[in-house]
Design a protein around this motif. Structure first.
Motif, mmCIF file in Angstrom:
data_model
loop_
_atom_site.group_PDB
_atom_site.id
_atom_site.type_symbol
_atom_site.label_atom_id
_atom_site.label_comp_id
_atom_site.label_asym_id
_atom_site.label_seq_id
_atom_site.Cartn_x
_atom_site.Cartn_y
_atom_site.Cartn_z
ATOM 1 N N PRO A 157 79.161 -6.603 -21.358
ATOM 2 C CA PRO A 157 79.670 -7.247 -20.136
ATOM 3 C C PRO A 157 79.748 -8.759 -20.298
ATOM 4 C CG PRO A 157 77.394 -6.492 -19.841
ATOM 5 C CD PRO A 157 77.886 -5.905 -21.131
ATOM 6 N N ALA A 158 80.870 -9.307 -19.889
ATOM 7 C CA ALA A 158 81.084 -10.749 -20.020
ATOM 8 C C ALA A 158 80.786 -11.443 -18.697
ATOM 9 C CB ALA A 158 82.526 -11.022 -20.437
ATOM 10 N N HIS A 159 80.149 -12.613 -18.785
ATOM 11 C CA HIS A 159 79.849 -13.415 -17.600
ATOM 12 C C HIS A 159 80.427 -14.810 -17.796
ATOM 13 C CE1 HIS A 159 77.210 -10.270 -16.205
ATOM 14 N NE2 HIS A 159 76.471 -10.354 -17.297
ATOM 15 N N ARG A 160 80.723 -15.446 -16.694
ATOM 16 C CA ARG A 160 81.260 -16.802 -16.752
ATOM 17 C C ARG A 160 80.206 -17.751 -17.325
ATOM 18 N NH1 ARG A 160 85.388 -19.220 -13.974
ATOM 19 N NH2 ARG A 160 85.569 -17.363 -12.636
ATOM 20 N N LEU A 161 80.635 -18.600 -18.245
ATOM 21 C CA LEU A 161 79.727 -19.566 -18.853
ATOM 22 C C LEU A 161 79.241 -20.570 -17.809
ATOM 23 C CD1 LEU A 161 78.390 -20.832 -21.388
ATOM 24 C CD2 LEU A 161 80.481 -22.174 -21.680
ATOM 25 N N ASP A 162 77.946 -20.843 -17.831
ATOM 26 C CA ASP A 162 77.357 -21.810 -16.906
ATOM 27 C C ASP A 162 77.655 -23.223 -17.415
ATOM 28 O OD1 ASP A 162 75.860 -23.154 -15.050
ATOM 29 O OD2 ASP A 162 73.918 -22.620 -15.916
ATOM 30 N N GLU A 167 69.684 -23.875 -12.415
ATOM 31 C CA GLU A 167 69.455 -22.631 -13.154
ATOM 32 C C GLU A 167 68.748 -21.588 -12.308
ATOM 33 O OE1 GLU A 167 70.526 -22.256 -16.816
ATOM 34 O OE2 GLU A 167 71.708 -23.557 -15.498
ATOM 35 N N LEU A 168 67.897 -22.023 -11.399
ATOM 36 C CA LEU A 168 67.175 -21.082 -10.540
ATOM 37 C C LEU A 168 68.064 -20.510 -9.438
ATOM 38 C CD1 LEU A 168 63.756 -22.945 -10.167
ATOM 39 C CD2 LEU A 168 64.267 -20.957 -11.609
ATOM 40 N N ARG A 169 69.196 -21.155 -9.162
ATOM 41 C CA ARG A 169 70.075 -20.707 -8.084
ATOM 42 C C ARG A 169 71.258 -19.887 -8.579
ATOM 43 N NH1 ARG A 169 69.586 -26.142 -6.585
ATOM 44 N NH2 ARG A 169 71.739 -26.461 -7.302
ATOM 45 N N VAL A 170 71.771 -20.215 -9.775
ATOM 46 C CA VAL A 170 73.010 -19.592 -10.242
ATOM 47 C C VAL A 170 72.766 -18.132 -10.629
ATOM 48 C CG1 VAL A 170 72.691 -20.239 -12.667
ATOM 49 C CG2 VAL A 170 75.008 -19.972 -11.737
ATOM 50 N N GLU A 171 73.794 -17.301 -10.440
ATOM 51 C CA GLU A 171 73.641 -15.864 -10.694
ATOM 52 C C GLU A 171 73.447 -15.563 -12.173
ATOM 53 O OE1 GLU A 171 76.033 -11.651 -9.823
ATOM 54 O OE2 GLU A 171 76.918 -13.597 -9.256
ATOM 55 N N HIS A 172 74.219 -16.216 -13.040
ATOM 56 C CA HIS A 172 74.106 -16.003 -14.480
ATOM 57 C C HIS A 172 73.791 -17.344 -15.145
ATOM 58 C CE1 HIS A 172 75.553 -11.933 -14.041
ATOM 59 N NE2 HIS A 172 76.620 -12.367 -13.391
ATOM 60 N N PRO A 173 72.523 -17.734 -15.168
ATOM 61 C CA PRO A 173 72.151 -19.054 -15.689
ATOM 62 C C PRO A 173 72.285 -19.146 -17.201
ATOM 63 C CG PRO A 173 70.187 -17.773 -15.222
ATOM 64 C CD PRO A 173 71.352 -16.961 -14.738
ATOM 65 N N GLY A 221 68.983 -13.978 -26.380
ATOM 66 C CA GLY A 221 69.665 -15.190 -26.849
ATOM 67 C C GLY A 221 69.191 -16.423 -26.125
ATOM 68 N N SER A 222 69.076 -16.298 -24.799
ATOM 69 C CA SER A 222 68.621 -17.423 -23.981
ATOM 70 C C SER A 222 67.197 -17.810 -24.328
ATOM 71 C CB SER A 222 68.715 -17.043 -22.499
ATOM 72 O OG SER A 222 68.059 -17.987 -21.694
ATOM 73 N N ALA A 223 66.302 -16.819 -24.416
ATOM 74 C CA ALA A 223 64.881 -17.101 -24.641
ATOM 75 C C ALA A 223 64.636 -17.690 -26.028
ATOM 76 C CB ALA A 223 64.067 -15.827 -24.440
ATOM 77 N N ILE A 224 65.299 -17.159 -27.030
ATOM 78 C CA ILE A 224 65.102 -17.665 -28.393
ATOM 79 C C ILE A 224 65.713 -19.053 -28.548
ATOM 80 C CG2 ILE A 224 65.711 -17.280 -30.816
ATOM 81 C CD1 ILE A 224 65.327 -14.326 -30.368
ATOM 82 N N SER A 225 66.824 -19.304 -27.849
ATOM 83 C CA SER A 225 67.424 -20.634 -27.905
ATOM 84 C C SER A 225 66.471 -21.686 -27.351
ATOM 85 C CB SER A 225 68.743 -20.649 -27.114
ATOM 86 O OG SER A 225 69.691 -19.814 -27.718
ATOM 87 N N VAL A 226 65.797 -21.357 -26.245
ATOM 88 C CA VAL A 226 64.822 -22.284 -25.693
ATOM 89 C C VAL A 226 63.696 -22.519 -26.683
ATOM 90 C CG1 VAL A 226 63.101 -22.612 -23.876
ATOM 91 C CG2 VAL A 226 65.343 -21.721 -23.304
ATOM 92 N N ALA A 243 67.391 -18.267 -18.482
ATOM 93 C CA ALA A 243 66.632 -17.566 -17.442
ATOM 94 C C ALA A 243 65.221 -18.142 -17.407
ATOM 95 C CB ALA A 243 66.608 -16.072 -17.732
ATOM 96 N N LEU A 244 65.023 -19.180 -16.607
ATOM 97 C CA LEU A 244 63.774 -19.941 -16.640
ATOM 98 C C LEU A 244 62.561 -19.112 -16.232
ATOM 99 C CD1 LEU A 244 64.971 -23.348 -15.145
ATOM 100 C CD2 LEU A 244 64.494 -22.799 -17.526
ATOM 101 N N HIS A 245 62.762 -18.092 -15.391
ATOM 102 C CA HIS A 245 61.604 -17.303 -14.958
ATOM 103 C C HIS A 245 60.963 -16.543 -16.113
ATOM 104 C CE1 HIS A 245 64.930 -14.376 -14.848
ATOM 105 N NE2 HIS A 245 64.006 -13.464 -15.041
ATOM 106 N N LEU A 246 61.734 -16.299 -17.189
ATOM 107 C CA LEU A 246 61.181 -15.589 -18.338
ATOM 108 C C LEU A 246 60.197 -16.451 -19.126
ATOM 109 C CD1 LEU A 246 64.418 -13.867 -19.683
ATOM 110 C CD2 LEU A 246 62.605 -12.839 -18.317
#
Length: 244
Positions: A36-41, A90-96, A237-242, A99-102
């Motif tokens: 599934p593709a999501h719009r880039l933040d 990032e905490l407000r957008v649907e597809h950040p 991808g998000s978590a490892i990038s951080v 994912a800071l909560h992780l």
């Protein structure tokens, strides 16, 4: 490169190599079609880039500007404001973008703190060693070596880091992944201790770099596994990038 051109040529050479790596990644890394593709933040990416750029600019130029200068204060304040806006976004957008909560996960937090401290230690060691071996003996330390020798001093680090990443897999398979991080950090600490006690001849410095590479390779190979076990597959991808 250093002898035939100026210092900037080294950076351009690195830029070309990085571009080549990016092109190869596009060619080799499997396509994500079917997912599934999501719009880039885009806004999140812009805020993060601007905030980090301001922070790094202040850190790198602080000594030249002066630690009490208005320019440094303004750059630091701008960085804090931009990063605060980024977190809120990032905490407000649907597809950040991230994912800071992780990041509150114990395993992810451990990996990120280890990466931060290990990265500081690693880059301090690399920059210190290249300066140390080039420092004239008249200073009371160093070897007065050329840039070529300083570069070769980094070679044992590179080779050992590859071996360390393989060693980390062996340790994880036999004793569990939880032992890989403390083992790698312990080897890295041994390397610093050896340098503290023995650094009068060049081969001792080479041993230090080999030990450091072994520890860094082992440690940094373990961190992605810790992160990936603690987050959903869709957020690796998000978590490892951080972490990186």
């Amino acid at each position: 490169i250093a002898s035939r051109f100026d210092i900037h040529a080294g950076f351009w050479f690195g830029a070309v190599i990085s571009l080549l790596a990016l092109v190869l990644a596009v060619v080799v890394v499997p396509s994500s079609k079917g997912r599934p593709a999501h719009r880039l933040d885009v806004l999140g990416a812009a805020l993060l880039a601007a905030g980090l750029a301001a922070l790094l600019l202040g850190v790198s130029e602080a000594e030249q500007w002066g630690w009490t200068s208005l320019r440094l204060a303004g750059t630091t304040m701008a960085s804090l404001v931009l990063l605060a806006l980024w977190v809120g976004h990032e905490l407000r957008v649907e597809h950040p973008l991230v994912a800071l909560h992780l990041l509150r996960s114990r395993a992810v937090l451990t990996a990120n703190l280890t990466g931060l401290l290990g990265g500081v230690g690693m880059y301090l060691l690399l920059s210190l060693m290249t300066r140390f071996v080039q420092t004239p003996r008249s200073a009371g330390y160093g070897f007065g070596s050329s840039i070529v020798v300083a570069g070769l001093v980094l070679l044992p680090f590179s080779v050992s880091s590859v071996i360390g990443s393989r060693l980390g897999q062996v340790i994880a398979g036999r004793f569990g992944v939880d032992l890989v991080l403390p083992f790698g950090c312990g080897i890295f600490l041994i390397a610093w201790t050896v340098f503290l006690l023995e650094r009068s001849v060049l081969w001792e410095v080479l041993v230090v770099m080999a030990l450091a590479g072994l520890g860094v390779g082992c440690t940094f190979a373990a961190m992605p596994g810790l992160v990936m076990r603690a987050v959903p597959v869709s957020e690796t991808g998000s978590a490892i990038s951080v972490n990186q």
